[in-house]
Design a protein around this motif. Sequence first.
Motif, mmCIF file in Angstrom:
data_model
loop_
_atom_site.group_PDB
_atom_site.id
_atom_site.type_symbol
_atom_site.label_atom_id
_atom_site.label_comp_id
_atom_site.label_asym_id
_atom_site.label_seq_id
_atom_site.Cartn_x
_atom_site.Cartn_y
_atom_site.Cartn_z
ATOM 1 N N ALA A 172 -21.667 -38.028 37.905
ATOM 2 C CA ALA A 172 -21.260 -39.435 37.876
ATOM 3 C C ALA A 172 -20.451 -39.666 36.609
ATOM 4 C CB ALA A 172 -22.480 -40.356 37.922
ATOM 5 N N LEU A 173 -19.589 -40.684 36.643
ATOM 6 C CA LEU A 173 -18.681 -40.937 35.534
ATOM 7 C C LEU A 173 -18.953 -42.270 34.858
ATOM 8 C CD1 LEU A 173 -15.311 -39.886 37.251
ATOM 9 C CD2 LEU A 173 -16.842 -38.458 35.874
ATOM 10 N N ALA A 174 -18.739 -42.288 33.553
ATOM 11 C CA ALA A 174 -18.669 -43.494 32.741
ATOM 12 C C ALA A 174 -17.458 -43.301 31.835
ATOM 13 C CB ALA A 174 -19.958 -43.669 31.935
ATOM 14 N N PRO A 175 -17.029 -44.304 31.088
ATOM 15 C CA PRO A 175 -15.859 -44.096 30.216
ATOM 16 C C PRO A 175 -16.036 -42.898 29.291
ATOM 17 C CG PRO A 175 -16.396 -46.423 30.341
ATOM 18 C CD PRO A 175 -17.505 -45.700 31.040
ATOM 19 N N GLY A 197 -31.042 -35.805 26.506
ATOM 20 C CA GLY A 197 -32.282 -35.424 27.169
ATOM 21 C C GLY A 197 -33.132 -36.605 27.601
ATOM 22 N N ILE A 198 -32.478 -37.685 28.029
ATOM 23 C CA ILE A 198 -33.183 -38.920 28.388
ATOM 24 C C ILE A 198 -32.757 -39.357 29.792
ATOM 25 C CG2 ILE A 198 -33.486 -41.362 27.762
ATOM 26 C CD1 ILE A 198 -33.043 -40.558 24.860
ATOM 27 N N PHE A 199 -33.634 -40.103 30.459
ATOM 28 C CA PHE A 199 -33.332 -40.671 31.781
ATOM 29 C C PHE A 199 -33.051 -42.166 31.597
ATOM 30 C CE2 PHE A 199 -36.458 -37.243 32.273
ATOM 31 C CZ PHE A 199 -35.728 -36.358 33.047
ATOM 32 N N PRO A 200 -31.802 -42.542 31.381
ATOM 33 C CA PRO A 200 -31.506 -43.943 31.081
ATOM 34 C C PRO A 200 -31.336 -44.811 32.325
ATOM 35 C CG PRO A 200 -29.518 -42.659 30.907
ATOM 36 C CD PRO A 200 -30.612 -41.693 31.277
ATOM 37 N N ILE A 201 -31.624 -46.096 32.173
ATOM 38 C CA ILE A 201 -31.361 -47.043 33.248
ATOM 39 C C ILE A 201 -29.867 -47.376 33.242
ATOM 40 C CG2 ILE A 201 -33.682 -48.025 33.279
ATOM 41 C CD1 ILE A 201 -32.663 -50.284 31.486
ATOM 42 N N ASP A 202 -29.399 -47.955 34.340
ATOM 43 C CA ASP A 202 -27.976 -48.280 34.440
ATOM 44 C C ASP A 202 -27.533 -49.259 33.359
ATOM 45 O OD1 ASP A 202 -27.559 -46.637 36.588
ATOM 46 O OD2 ASP A 202 -27.693 -48.214 38.098
ATOM 47 N N ALA A 203 -28.461 -50.085 32.856
ATOM 48 C CA ALA A 203 -28.109 -51.075 31.835
ATOM 49 C C ALA A 203 -27.524 -50.413 30.592
ATOM 50 C CB ALA A 203 -29.338 -51.898 31.455
ATOM 51 N N TRP A 204 -27.967 -49.182 30.287
ATOM 52 C CA TRP A 204 -27.411 -48.501 29.110
ATOM 53 C C TRP A 204 -25.922 -48.244 29.305
ATOM 54 C CZ3 TRP A 204 -25.756 -43.155 29.041
ATOM 55 C CH2 TRP A 204 -25.248 -42.767 27.800
ATOM 56 N N LEU A 205 -25.548 -47.841 30.522
ATOM 57 C CA LEU A 205 -24.150 -47.552 30.808
ATOM 58 C C LEU A 205 -23.294 -48.805 30.693
ATOM 59 C CD1 LEU A 205 -24.988 -45.300 33.826
ATOM 60 C CD2 LEU A 205 -23.821 -44.498 31.780
ATOM 61 N N SER A 206 -23.781 -49.908 31.265
ATOM 62 C CA SER A 206 -23.011 -51.148 31.205
ATOM 63 C C SER A 206 -23.054 -51.784 29.819
ATOM 64 C CB SER A 206 -23.514 -52.146 32.258
ATOM 65 O OG SER A 206 -24.897 -52.389 32.101
ATOM 66 N N ALA A 207 -24.031 -51.384 28.999
ATOM 67 C CA ALA A 207 -24.150 -51.938 27.647
ATOM 68 C C ALA A 207 -22.983 -51.551 26.754
ATOM 69 C CB ALA A 207 -25.458 -51.480 27.001
ATOM 70 N N SER A 208 -22.251 -50.524 27.148
ATOM 71 C CA SER A 208 -21.101 -50.107 26.351
ATOM 72 C C SER A 208 -20.050 -51.211 26.283
ATOM 73 C CB SER A 208 -20.472 -48.860 26.963
ATOM 74 O OG SER A 208 -19.847 -49.166 28.204
ATOM 75 N N GLY A 219 -16.344 -47.933 42.730
ATOM 76 C CA GLY A 219 -16.756 -46.544 42.557
ATOM 77 C C GLY A 219 -15.959 -45.813 41.495
ATOM 78 N N VAL A 220 -15.318 -46.555 40.595
ATOM 79 C CA VAL A 220 -14.593 -45.928 39.489
ATOM 80 C C VAL A 220 -15.590 -45.280 38.539
ATOM 81 C CG1 VAL A 220 -13.056 -46.343 37.514
ATOM 82 C CG2 VAL A 220 -12.693 -47.580 39.678
ATOM 83 N N PHE A 221 -16.648 -46.043 38.205
ATOM 84 C CA PHE A 221 -17.715 -45.547 37.342
ATOM 85 C C PHE A 221 -19.064 -45.703 38.037
ATOM 86 C CE2 PHE A 221 -14.800 -46.968 33.732
ATOM 87 C CZ PHE A 221 -14.330 -45.680 33.493
ATOM 88 N N MET A 222 -20.024 -44.874 37.623
ATOM 89 C CA MET A 222 -21.429 -44.956 38.044
ATOM 90 C C MET A 222 -21.651 -44.578 39.510
ATOM 91 S SD MET A 222 -22.458 -48.394 35.855
ATOM 92 C CE MET A 222 -24.180 -48.388 36.340
#
Length: 352
Positions: A172-175, A197-208, A219-222
């Motif tokens: 999966a992709l993020a910026p 080494g962590i299992f993050p929730i989606d909120a971490w990705l959008s927190a950027s 479907g560009v990211f995530m």
Amino acid sequence: MKKLIILIILGTFFQSKAQSNQFYSDAYQTIDNMLNDKQQYSFKEAVFGVENAYYQGKLDIEGLNRKIGFLTSFCNRLVKNRKLSYSEKDAEKVNKYAAIYTVICQSTPVIFGNDTIKYKPFTYDFEDVFGHKELSNLFVSKLLDTQKGNCNSMPYLYKILAEELGVDANLALAPNHVYIKHNIKSIGWYNTELTSGIFPIDAWLSASGFIHLDAIKNGVFMKALNNKESLALLLVDLANAYNRSFPDNDGSFALKCAERAIQIYPYLPNALLLQAETHTKQFQKLMKEQNTKDIQATLSNPKAKELFDIMNKEYTHIHKIGYRSMPEEMYLDWLVSLKTERSKYEDTRLQK
């Protein structure tokens, strides 16, 4: 005059050599054959094909396969000798995911005869994380040789090991970033972030702050990439390697890779950017040939005008579908925030 003619001939020769480089042509053909179901799919083979093209056939693929074999055997041993507290029907698959995660991210005691040693996991390499100095810093081969990698090589290795174990794994992709998404019966989709080494929730990705809602919708990211979409991502890697090997090329190979990748995954941001940036370089080359920095003067050339319109249309499309770039200096801070704010972003469903 003779010197000028010789320089022109040499320039034409080296450009021709770049356009028809056999290692890159072979790597492209291998991926394209997999996309067309003319060749058995293998993410590992496709990855090493890209890296071997960059090394111009000098990659020790046999040695790398031995290392992959060792890691696969290690995973199988973990699967066999430990039992997870997980009882759903997909327990066998989940156990394999857990084994790969352990091998990549965790120190593990290993018994050899009467001795017990600590197996050291792979670690994140904070040097040249974008491969600006040396592209091979993004490679799986470099990760296997040094035990140090980044958000490109570590998820690629995870996917390779998963497929060696007979299970699927979705990139999966993020910026500026690649990670793993899994879907299991107990909780559905969850993220695996190998760099920390962590299992993050989606909120971490959008927190950027750089993942627009439209990018998620489109479907560009995530998005969990399927196998063919992952191969499309490798086509972009192949084009980037080619550009690094032959910086003065005419852009045709990069466009070939980008267009094929977009056919498979229309919203693949890496491919869309590669396409637009290649057209931009071609436009800049025309400006240089006309010995001008005046865009309007260049546009008097019909070919330049066509390129200018194409690249503007492409950049507009990229922005419209929700893509936003993350400044490189902010990327590492965002990545480190996962550890410093672990309690805020960790997926607690996986702790039950």
